[in-house]
Design an enzyme around this catalytic site. Structure first.
Site, PDB file in Angstrom:
ATOM      1  N   SER A  91       0.829  -1.211   0.000  1.00  0.00           N
ATOM      2  CA  SER A  91       0.000   0.000   0.000  1.00  0.00           C
ATOM      3  C   SER A  91       0.866   1.265   0.000  1.00  0.00           C
ATOM      4  O   SER A  91       0.337   2.367  -0.081  1.00  0.00           O
ATOM      5  CB  SER A  91      -0.948  -0.005   1.204  1.00  0.00           C
ATOM      6  OG  SER A  91      -0.230  -0.157   2.404  1.00  0.00           O
ATOM      7  N   HIS A  92       2.197   1.118   0.110  1.00  0.00           N
ATOM      8  CA  HIS A  92       3.052   2.308   0.174  1.00  0.00           C
ATOM      9  C   HIS A  92       4.198   2.292  -0.827  1.00  0.00           C
ATOM     10  O   HIS A  92       5.179   2.998  -0.663  1.00  0.00           O
ATOM     11  CB  HIS A  92       3.544   2.530   1.609  1.00  0.00           C
ATOM     12  CG  HIS A  92       2.413   2.992   2.474  1.00  0.00           C
ATOM     13  ND1 HIS A  92       1.472   2.119   2.971  1.00  0.00           N
ATOM     14  CD2 HIS A  92       2.018   4.221   2.841  1.00  0.00           C
ATOM     15  CE1 HIS A  92       0.556   2.798   3.629  1.00  0.00           C
ATOM     16  NE2 HIS A  92       0.852   4.076   3.567  1.00  0.00           N
ATOM     17  N   PRO A  95       6.457  -9.179  14.699  1.00  0.00           N
ATOM     18  CA  PRO A  95       6.190  -8.123  13.714  1.00  0.00           C
ATOM     19  C   PRO A  95       7.464  -7.748  12.958  1.00  0.00           C
ATOM     20  O   PRO A  95       8.542  -7.666  13.550  1.00  0.00           O
ATOM     21  CB  PRO A  95       5.668  -6.951  14.555  1.00  0.00           C
ATOM     22  CG  PRO A  95       5.801  -7.333  15.983  1.00  0.00           C
ATOM     23  CD  PRO A  95       6.118  -8.790  16.067  1.00  0.00           C
ATOM     24  N   ARG A 151       1.397   4.397  -4.465  1.00  0.00           N
ATOM     25  CA  ARG A 151       1.339   5.780  -3.979  1.00  0.00           C
ATOM     26  C   ARG A 151       1.777   6.796  -5.036  1.00  0.00           C
ATOM     27  O   ARG A 151       1.570   8.008  -4.844  1.00  0.00           O
ATOM     28  CB  ARG A 151       2.256   5.940  -2.761  1.00  0.00           C
ATOM     29  CG  ARG A 151       1.737   5.276  -1.519  1.00  0.00           C
ATOM     30  CD  ARG A 151       0.667   6.118  -0.890  1.00  0.00           C
ATOM     31  NE  ARG A 151       0.030   5.442   0.224  1.00  0.00           N
ATOM     32  CZ  ARG A 151      -1.162   5.756   0.691  1.00  0.00           C
ATOM     33  NH1 ARG A 151      -1.857   6.730   0.158  1.00  0.00           N
ATOM     34  NH2 ARG A 151      -1.677   5.110   1.698  1.00  0.00           N
ATOM     35  N   ASP A 188      -4.945   0.262   2.213  1.00  0.00           N
ATOM     36  CA  ASP A 188      -5.422  -1.121   2.117  1.00  0.00           C
ATOM     37  C   ASP A 188      -6.908  -1.168   1.779  1.00  0.00           C
ATOM     38  O   ASP A 188      -7.368  -2.069   1.083  1.00  0.00           O
ATOM     39  CB  ASP A 188      -5.138  -1.869   3.423  1.00  0.00           C
ATOM     40  CG  ASP A 188      -3.653  -2.183   3.557  1.00  0.00           C
ATOM     41  OD1 ASP A 188      -3.039  -2.570   2.551  1.00  0.00           O
ATOM     42  OD2 ASP A 188      -3.107  -1.998   4.657  1.00  0.00           O
ATOM     43  N   ARG A 231       7.929  -8.852   6.311  1.00  0.00           N
ATOM     44  CA  ARG A 231       8.646  -7.937   5.394  1.00  0.00           C
ATOM     45  C   ARG A 231      10.091  -8.362   5.224  1.00  0.00           C
ATOM     46  O   ARG A 231      10.636  -8.334   4.125  1.00  0.00           O
ATOM     47  CB  ARG A 231       8.614  -6.513   5.950  1.00  0.00           C
ATOM     48  CG  ARG A 231       7.387  -5.737   5.620  1.00  0.00           C
ATOM     49  CD  ARG A 231       7.544  -4.263   5.928  1.00  0.00           C
ATOM     50  NE  ARG A 231       8.015  -3.971   7.263  1.00  0.00           N
ATOM     51  CZ  ARG A 231       9.278  -3.659   7.585  1.00  0.00           C
ATOM     52  NH1 ARG A 231      10.201  -3.568   6.661  1.00  0.00           N
ATOM     53  NH2 ARG A 231       9.615  -3.420   8.841  1.00  0.00           N
TER      54      ARG A 231
HETATM   55  P1  NDP Z   1      -0.542  -4.024   9.135  1.00  0.00           P
HETATM   56  O1  NDP Z   1      -1.790  -4.172   9.922  1.00  0.00           O
HETATM   57  O2  NDP Z   1      -0.441  -4.767   7.871  1.00  0.00           O
HETATM   58  O3  NDP Z   1       0.692  -4.463  10.037  1.00  0.00           O
HETATM   59  C1  NDP Z   1       0.959  -3.783  11.226  1.00  0.00           C
HETATM   60  C2  NDP Z   1       2.144  -4.410  11.917  1.00  0.00           C
HETATM   61  O4  NDP Z   1       1.753  -5.663  12.495  1.00  0.00           O
HETATM   62  C3  NDP Z   1       3.294  -4.715  10.990  1.00  0.00           C
HETATM   63  O5  NDP Z   1       4.492  -4.378  11.633  1.00  0.00           O
HETATM   64  C4  NDP Z   1       3.183  -6.221  10.757  1.00  0.00           C
HETATM   65  O6  NDP Z   1       4.441  -6.847  10.510  1.00  0.00           O
HETATM   66  C5  NDP Z   1       2.618  -6.698  12.066  1.00  0.00           C
HETATM   67  N1  NDP Z   1       1.804  -7.900  11.924  1.00  0.00           N
HETATM   68  C6  NDP Z   1       0.876  -8.169  10.977  1.00  0.00           C
HETATM   69  N2  NDP Z   1       0.317  -9.372  11.196  1.00  0.00           N
HETATM   70  C7  NDP Z   1       0.915  -9.873  12.314  1.00  0.00           C
HETATM   71  C8  NDP Z   1       0.776 -11.078  13.047  1.00  0.00           C
HETATM   72  N3  NDP Z   1      -0.090 -12.013  12.704  1.00  0.00           N
HETATM   73  N4  NDP Z   1       1.560 -11.249  14.150  1.00  0.00           N
HETATM   74  C9  NDP Z   1       2.440 -10.307  14.519  1.00  0.00           C
HETATM   75  N5  NDP Z   1       2.632  -9.138  13.855  1.00  0.00           N
HETATM   76  C10 NDP Z   1       1.860  -8.923  12.770  1.00  0.00           C
HETATM   77  O7  NDP Z   1      -0.215  -2.462   8.867  1.00  0.00           O
HETATM   78  P2  NDP Z   1      -1.222  -1.251   8.629  1.00  0.00           P
HETATM   79  O8  NDP Z   1      -2.140  -1.644   7.557  1.00  0.00           O
HETATM   80  O9  NDP Z   1      -1.796  -0.815   9.914  1.00  0.00           O
HETATM   81  O10 NDP Z   1      -0.246  -0.109   8.105  1.00  0.00           O
HETATM   82  C11 NDP Z   1       0.361  -0.250   6.841  1.00  0.00           C
HETATM   83  C12 NDP Z   1       1.331   0.845   6.586  1.00  0.00           C
HETATM   84  O11 NDP Z   1       0.659   2.076   6.361  1.00  0.00           O
HETATM   85  C13 NDP Z   1       2.349   1.155   7.678  1.00  0.00           C
HETATM   86  O12 NDP Z   1       3.620   0.985   7.094  1.00  0.00           O
HETATM   87  C14 NDP Z   1       2.102   2.621   8.040  1.00  0.00           C
HETATM   88  O13 NDP Z   1       3.271   3.350   8.354  1.00  0.00           O
HETATM   89  C15 NDP Z   1       1.491   3.119   6.762  1.00  0.00           C
HETATM   90  N6  NDP Z   1       0.714   4.346   6.946  1.00  0.00           N
HETATM   91  C16 NDP Z   1       1.256   5.544   6.589  1.00  0.00           C
HETATM   92  C17 NDP Z   1       0.535   6.723   6.737  1.00  0.00           C
HETATM   93  C18 NDP Z   1       1.131   8.047   6.406  1.00  0.00           C
HETATM   94  O14 NDP Z   1       0.476   9.049   6.611  1.00  0.00           O
HETATM   95  N7  NDP Z   1       2.335   8.119   5.910  1.00  0.00           N
HETATM   96  C19 NDP Z   1      -0.847   6.707   7.254  1.00  0.00           C
HETATM   97  C20 NDP Z   1      -1.280   5.403   7.664  1.00  0.00           C
HETATM   98  C21 NDP Z   1      -0.544   4.268   7.495  1.00  0.00           C
HETATM   99  P3  NDP Z   1       4.908  -7.146   8.974  1.00  0.00           P
HETATM  100  O15 NDP Z   1       5.263  -5.814   8.406  1.00  0.00           O
HETATM  101  O16 NDP Z   1       6.056  -8.080   9.093  1.00  0.00           O
HETATM  102  O17 NDP Z   1       3.741  -7.757   8.272  1.00  0.00           O
END
Ligand code: NDP
Length: 334
Positions: free
Chosen positions: A49-50, A306, A54, A190, A310
């Site tokens: 998503s990033h 977490p 974007r 997302d 990635r």
């Molecule tokens: P996710 O819900 O996909 O993931 C959130 C975190 O949880 C990640 O670090 C992920 O690790 C971890 N995770 C996911 N599944 C599990 C699991 N089953 N057990 C343990 N850990 C887990 O992320 P979001 O959708 O909330 O956010 C996505 C991105 O959007 C982020 O990078 C955020 O910075 C970005 N964003 C940016 C904004 C901006 O203004 N610039 C605004 C809003 C969001 P892993 O990465 O390894 O999957």
């Protein structure tokens, strides 16, 4: 549901395409390379998503004149523990690239330091900044507000941004422990991808335009997102507003929303990044102590750390399957 068409690109193709698009749309060399690296790293790690997704938003803000493609961030480090960066109305990646080495140097010397970034437009994931710090042996925390998209717990009207927060803990010789998450149930990117690909959303993602819960991404785009975890996630989102706007002096999400030109790119805002030296704070045993903790944690059945997903993607240097329709949208910007 119809099969989604994809095209295979190498990571260097992704970087070169990004560089061409950013350069063609008004970025100077420093801004174009910082942005292209961010897009490349997101696609490499599977932060879909990033990454390329974007680029149309970045370009919309360059074309509308809201964001300056030739911005030169200015650093003020007159206070030893507070690095201030004025992004001069550019995108965040180049300001971060310039400022993070100052922040890590200060934390290595003082034990803790913060970096406040103002007058930038953040449209990326936050793990690149916290991982930069973790790769220097520091703990990193970063957060930024956005513009209203999330109804605080109990409300039906958007007031908070999706307000992401990232945390990285260093592991010497290994990838750090990193989480990076929106404080909404899902990031808006997302939800947009789910709408594009015809997927339903998990329960609790958002409310439709009528204020009722819905699993339809198109309705949530017209309505509001909800915080993760009810009032608890809402409290963390509130903290992100206060740290990234109250403490930097830049826009709260509601102020960003009032001022933004809604060109499809990110609103102007601030970011707060905190760096802490575990060596100076906890002492030399910090590394063994925390590695033992992680080892115990990983012994639990069903656990996933977490950042692991990635980092696993990162070690795959092969071709990436890119959504063809989205890729065409990016190529059309050339
Ligand atoms: P996710 O819900 O996909 O993931 C959130 C975190 O949880 C990640 O670090 C992920 O690790 C971890 N995770 C996911 N599944 C599990 C699991 N089953 N057990 C343990 N850990 C887990 O992320 P979001 O959708 O909330 O956010 C996505 C991105 O959007 C982020 O990078 C955020 O910075 C970005 N964003 C940016 C904004 C901006 O203004 N610039 C605004 C809003 C969001 P892993 O990465 O390894 O999957």
């Amino acid at each position: 549901m119809s099969e989604i068409e994809t095209e295979e690109l190498s990571l260097s193709d992704i970087y070169n395409l990004s560089l061409k698009v950013f350069t063609k749309n008004g970025c100077n060399g420093n801004n174009a390379t910082a942005l292209s690296k961010i897009v490349h790293d997101a696609e490499r790690d599977g932060s879909l998503s990033h990454g390329l997704f974007r680029i149309p938003g970045y370009v919309a803000s360059l074309r509308s004149g809201k964001v300056k493609g030739d911005a030169e961030p200015v650093i003020d480090n007159s206070l030893p523990s507070v690095i201030s960066i004025d992004g001069n109305y550019g995108f965040a990646p180049y300001a971060l690239e310039k400022g993070l080495p100052y922040l890590s140097n200060s934390a290595e010397q003082l034990g803790i330091a913060i970096m406040k970034i103002t007058n930038t437009f953040h449209f990326a994931a936050l793990w690149p900044e916290t991982e930069f710090l973790a790769n220097k042996g520091l703990v990193g925390i970063a957060c930024t507000a956005a513009k209203p998209m999330v109804a605080p717990a109990g409300a039906k009207k958007a007031f908070f941004g999706t307000n992401p927060i990232s945390f990285a803990w260093p592991r010497i010789g290994e990838t750090p422990i990193v989480f990076d998450m929106a404080t909404s149930r899902l990031a808006m990117g997302d939800v947009q991808i789910a709408a594009r690909d015809g997927h339903q959303l998990p329960d609790g993602t958002g409310l439709g335009p009528n204020g009722e819960p819905t699993n339809n991404p198109k309705d949530v785009i017209k309505g509001v997102l909800l915080p993760f975890g009810g009032y608890k996630g809402s409290a963390i989102s509130l903290m992100v507003e206060l740290l990234s706007a109250g403490l930097t002096g830049d826009n709260f999400s509601y102020e960003a929303g009032e001022k933004d030109n809604n060109d499809g790119g990110p609103p102007k805002g601030g970011e707060l990044v905190i760096a802490i030296s575990p060596k100076l704070v906890a002492g030399n045993n910090w590394e063994k102590h925390t590695l033992d903790f992680i080892k115990k944690l990983k012994e639990l059945e069903g656990i996933r750390i977490p950042g692991e997903r990635r980092h696993k993607n990162r070690f795959n240097t092969g071709l990436r399957k890119i959504n063809k329709e989205m890729l065409q949208k990016v190529r059309n910007l050339l």
